[in-house]
Scaffold this active site. Structure first.
Site, short mmCIF file in Angstrom:
data_model
loop_
_atom_site.label_atom_id
_atom_site.label_comp_id
_atom_site.label_asym_id
_atom_site.label_seq_id
_atom_site.Cartn_x
_atom_site.Cartn_y
_atom_site.Cartn_z
N ASP A 204 1.02 -1.45 -0.17
CA ASP A 204 -0.04 -0.02 0.04
C ASP A 204 0.83 1.33 0.11
O ASP A 204 1.96 1.37 0.72
CB ASP A 204 -0.89 -0.02 1.30
CG ASP A 204 -1.86 1.19 1.30
OD1 ASP A 204 -2.48 1.49 0.41
OD2 ASP A 204 -1.81 1.82 2.59
N GLU A 242 1.48 -0.61 -5.16
CA GLU A 242 0.85 0.27 -5.52
C GLU A 242 1.38 1.89 -5.52
O GLU A 242 1.62 2.47 -4.63
CB GLU A 242 -0.56 0.60 -4.26
CG GLU A 242 -1.37 1.77 -4.85
CD GLU A 242 -1.94 2.68 -3.54
OE1 GLU A 242 -3.07 3.18 -3.87
OE2 GLU A 242 -1.61 2.56 -2.76
#
Ligand SMILES: [Ca+2]
Ligand SMILES: [Ca+2]
Length: 508
Positions: A204, A242
């Protein structure tokens, strides 16, 4: 006695087989390419809270997923990405308080082990969100660090004049990756879940990990170190990062460290070209430019195409898609994503055409203030037994057919997803490898590309053409086999054919 007899027969047969081994022609087993390319999958992204509820408290949970692995197989996905499953004070889970436990709304570590094992029996891999840029301000590390400058956890965080740095709002305190102890903690967390049997992680907020003057390279090298560590435990594991940027050129260097990147550039091109119809003739050339950039850093890059996720409005609600020909355009966007190189990611509910947008701090009676919640709404089972009800309906999905309706309706969006996933898995040129060349006769109406794959005896060339216009388009092409569609490609339709691999030059 019977058992003894069968053992004797078995030994006799075994001896016989060994004795005449020389005489038997070797049987050529078809190659299982999924073992050769363990990082190529079709992913299904699940927001656990909204997927399936197993214990009637209205909240989706891990057992709900385990009980619906039949559904994952029915759709055809080969892998799952679970959004955060660790304990967290936030509904979305992106602020962790304990990296070694499961959010109590979702179940227990035993439930997660059970899910991993049950999925593994079906050949379904699981990756989980690795939320390491920050912890919750309620994480014991942070509570200790904030309580005293002499805390052993003080240097786990980044302090400016006594205040811990946050790259996101909402009580999420950034971890300090210049502290080797933090890197060691992350490796321990990775090891914990790899030992449980996860296939890998989605990192993330990767571009926020280190916010130095040289952030891209620093983050790429940090991810390289984490990836090397992961591969020392499981060489076949998968790390997707990401790096939320629509300009692929700002993401490419992350391929120094990561196996895969979400292709935000491809997504935005699909939204623009299919949704709005802007500069349609640039779709394939833009995709190819990005792949060639990635290839330069990592020839075996595994792209992760997608058409939306939990951080953007659902494609069915996006401008360009939400006006006319909505279903046709969504299905076309899905077919593009599912025929590109890499491991496509499907956001749960997109296969039903679910809608959902962000609200800017609107108060919902009975719930509270909402932002991204309605991008992450309860999955529409059409069966109250599993339906999650944690979020009141805003009416946006009232007209969307539920799964129970779509699975029996011919040509529903769900069945189109099923068909395209199956097609991808059945055709190695679509499923594996990074070959991607523009079709020679591309126009602003027809955008096509050639996919080619060769491994040992397996060789295949597939031509994929998409009609991005509102009118049918007739093509005149020789093909070996017709995999999908018709030569008269309908508005927003596609044609997928295999061609003679020796004649590729004629098509590119
Ligand atoms: Ca539940
Ligand atoms: Ca950071």
């Amino acid at each position: 006695m019977r058992k003894l007899l069968s053992i004797f027969i078995f030994i006799f047969l075994l001896t016989g087989l060994v004795a005449c081994d020389q005489d038997i022609d070797p049987i050529i087993e078809p190659i299982d390419l999924s073992l050769v390319y363990p990082q190529n999958d079709v992913y299904y992204e699940i927001f656990v809270r909204s997927f399936a509820d197993s214990d009637a408290d209205g909240i989706g949970d891990l057992n709900g997923i385990t009980e619906h692995l039949d559904y994952i197989e029915e759709l055809g996905a080969t892998a799952l990405w679970l959004m955060p499953i660790n304990p967290s004070p936030s509904y979305h889970g992106y602020s962790v308080t304990d990296y070694y436990d499961i959010e109590s709304d979702y179940g227990t570590l035993a439930d997660f082990q059970n899910l991993i094992d049950a999925a593994s029996l079906r050949g379904i891999d699981i990756i989980i969100d690795l939320v390491i840029n920050h912890t919750s301000d309620q994480h014991p590390w942070y509570i200790s660090a904030a309580s005293s400058t002499s805390s052993e956890y003080r240097d786990y965080y980044i302090w400016n004049n006594g205040t811990a740095y946050e790259s996101f709002v909402g009580g999420m305190k950034d971890l300090n990756f210049e502290n080797p102890a933090v890197v060691a903690e992350v490796k321990n967390i990775m090891n914990f879940y790899l030992e449980m049997g996860v296939h890998g992680f989605r990192i993330d907020a990767a571009k926020h990990l280190i916010e130095s003057n040289n952030a891209t390279l620093d983050n790429a090298l940090l991810i390289f170190e984490l990836n090397q560590y992961m591969k020392s435990i499981d060489p076949n594991s998968f790390l997707v990062s990401e790096v939320f940027d629509y300009n692929y050129q700002l993401t490419t260097d992350y391929y120094i460290g990561t196996d895969s990147l979400f292709n935000f550039s491809a997504a935005s091109n699909i939204w623009d070209k299919v949704g709005y119809g802007n500069n349609r003739f640039l779709l394939v050339s833009n995709l190819k430019k990005a792949y060639d950039d990635f290839r330069f850093i990592r020839p075996d890059f595994v792209d992760s195409p997608f058409i939306d996720n939990h951080d953007v409005d659902r494609i069915a609600s996006m401008g360009g898609f939400n006006t006319y020909n909505t279903l046709e355009k969504i299905a076309l966007a899905a077919r593009i994503s599912l025929t590109l190189p890499g491991s496509p990611f499907i956001y749960y509910g997109d296969e039903l055409g679910m809608k959902g947008v962000r609200y800017e701090g609107v108060n919902i009676p009975g719930y509270g203030t909402v932002y991204d919640e309605y991008r992450r709404q309860p999955f529409l089972w059409g069966d109250a037994a599993y339906q999650t009800t944690w979020l009141p309906s805003d009416g946006s999905n009232d007209a969307v057919d539920t799964l129970s309706v779509q699975r029996t309706a011919k040509n529903s969006l769900f069945s189109q997803y099923q068909q395209m996933i199956e097609l991808r898995k059945d055709n190695p040129a679509l499923m594996y490898g990074n070959y991607f060349e523009a079709y020679v006769n591309n126009t602003s109406n027809i955008q096509g590309y050639l996919r080619y794959f060769q491994y040992e005896d397996v060789e295949q060339a597939v031509l994929v053409l998409h009609n991005l216009s509102q009118d049918p388009y007739l093509v005149d092409l020789e093909y070996v086999s017709l995999l999908y569609g018709t030569l008269n490609i309908p508005a927003y339709g596609s044609l997928i054919i295999t061609i003679d691999p020796n004649r590729i030059e004629e098509y590119i």
